[in-house]
Design a protein around this motif. Structure first.
Motif, PDB file in Angstrom:
ATOM      1  N   TRP A 163      53.326  45.342  40.805  1.00 53.94           N
ATOM      2  CA  TRP A 163      52.983  45.469  39.388  1.00 53.94           C
ATOM      3  C   TRP A 163      51.877  44.527  38.965  1.00 53.94           C
ATOM      4  O   TRP A 163      51.068  44.832  38.109  1.00 53.94           O
ATOM      5  N   LYS A 164      51.814  43.355  39.635  1.00 51.70           N
ATOM      6  CA  LYS A 164      50.798  42.360  39.278  1.00 51.70           C
ATOM      7  C   LYS A 164      49.401  42.892  39.641  1.00 51.70           C
ATOM      8  O   LYS A 164      48.454  42.816  38.860  1.00 51.70           O
ATOM      9  N   GLU A 166      48.667  45.961  40.042  1.00 51.53           N
ATOM     10  CA  GLU A 166      48.416  47.118  39.185  1.00 51.53           C
ATOM     11  C   GLU A 166      47.888  46.670  37.820  1.00 51.53           C
ATOM     12  O   GLU A 166      46.939  47.242  37.280  1.00 51.53           O
ATOM     13  N   GLU A 167      48.480  45.612  37.292  1.00 47.43           N
ATOM     14  CA  GLU A 167      48.068  45.083  35.988  1.00 47.43           C
ATOM     15  C   GLU A 167      46.608  44.616  36.043  1.00 47.43           C
ATOM     16  O   GLU A 167      45.818  44.893  35.134  1.00 47.43           O
ATOM     17  N   LEU A 170      44.369  47.562  36.120  1.00 50.64           N
ATOM     18  CA  LEU A 170      44.348  48.219  34.807  1.00 50.64           C
ATOM     19  C   LEU A 170      43.417  47.465  33.848  1.00 50.64           C
ATOM     20  O   LEU A 170      42.665  48.085  33.075  1.00 50.64           O
ATOM     21  N   ILE A 171      43.442  46.144  33.931  1.00 57.18           N
ATOM     22  CA  ILE A 171      42.548  45.339  33.075  1.00 57.18           C
ATOM     23  C   ILE A 171      41.084  45.626  33.424  1.00 57.18           C
ATOM     24  O   ILE A 171      40.233  45.756  32.539  1.00 57.18           O
ATOM     25  N   LYS A 200      49.607  54.941  31.884  1.00 57.69           N
ATOM     26  CA  LYS A 200      49.028  53.623  31.573  1.00 57.69           C
ATOM     27  C   LYS A 200      47.524  53.725  31.363  1.00 57.69           C
ATOM     28  O   LYS A 200      46.968  53.055  30.502  1.00 57.69           O
TER      29      LYS A 200
END
Ligand SMILES: CC(=O)[C@@H](O)[C@H](O)COP(=O)(O)O
Ligand SMILES: NCC(=O)COP(=O)(O)O
Length: 239
Positions: A163-164, A166-167, A170-171, A200
């Motif tokens: 998830w990290k 992915e985050e 995404l940013i 997302k």
């Protein structure tokens, strides 16, 4: 509201597995449009591993929405695009040995040749998009050489291992959308998006069109193409 461009390459991949006539991507395009697709995307690869020249020619006559032709920026492909005249061309990198597109175009390194390709296609009345990574330098060069749109390569986001990661990806996409919009570039996105991760990216806002293929065709095998397109269409529109 964002648009959904349905990529039908994988229908052709299945047909080519037997070298016959079915399933026909032309029929798939019609079903996708009936189900609400806003456009049809095909990638005419130099090695013709899935979409064939015949598909492009017939689709040009049958697609009622918008035809987006993904292609390498080669002389051969530019000549084909200028004779068939899709509404849009998305210039993508291509490697013979790859299973699928592995990253965005390096528009910084290839800027001279890409500028010429963009000018030729635009002179033929075709909208030109560059498939690039969410990298500020690439976006600035895409703008400098006259692209109408960028398509943000979402592959690294889709393949994030946790998830990290992915985050962080995404940013990068979010910042890329902001920068491109500031430069007045249109923004599309695609590659590796599915019914889970697309939410997302769609929630960021500012992305005009999502080009999605593999996950839609994978779901279509289970629930039918009409349903698969309707479900994805809803996700990109109302995220
Ligand atoms: C450019 C892109 O991200 C996709 O359109 C993808 O390359 C489809 O082509 P393949 O199915 O040949 O990978
Ligand atoms: N440009 C991306 C595209 O058309 C579809 O990619 P994928 O959903 O098949 O990975």
């Amino acid at each position: 509201m964002a648009r959904l461009g349905v990529n039908i390459d994988h229908v052709a991949t299945l047909r080519q597995a037997r070298g016959g006539t079915e399933p026909d991507p032309v029929a798939a395009a019609a079903i996708a449009e009936f189900a609400g697709a806003d456009g049809i995307t095909i990638h005419l690869r130099e090695d013709r591993r899935h979409i064939q020249d015949r598909d492009l020619k017939i689709l040009r006559q049958t697609v009622q929405t918008r035809l987006n032709l993904e292609m390498a920026a080669t002389e051969e492909m530019i000549a084909i695009a200028l004779s068939v005249k899709p509404e849009a061309c998305t210039l993508v990198p291509e490697k013979r040995a790859e299973l699928t597109t592995e990253g965005g175009l390096d528009v910084r390194i290839h800027q001279e040749a890409l500028k010429v390709a963009i000018e030729k296609l635009q002179a033929g009345g075709i909208i030109v998009s560059l498939f690039i990574d969410p990298d500020p330098d690439q976006i600035k060069v895409a703008n400098k050489i006259g692209a109408d749109y960028i398509e943000i390569h979402t592959g690294s986001f889709a393949e994030a291992k946790n998830w990290k990661e992915e985050e962080l990806e995404l940013i990068k996409i979010e910042n890329a959308v902001k920068l491109a919009r500031k430069l007045d570039l249109g923004v599309n996105a695609g590659h590796g998006l599915n019914y889970t991760n697309v939410k997302k990216v769609a929630a960021i806002g500012g992305i005009e069109e999502f080009n999605i293929g593999h996950s839609i065709m994978s779901r279509a095998i289970m629930v039918g193409l009409d349903r698969a397109v309707r479900d994805m269409s809803e996700l990109v529109r109302y995220a």
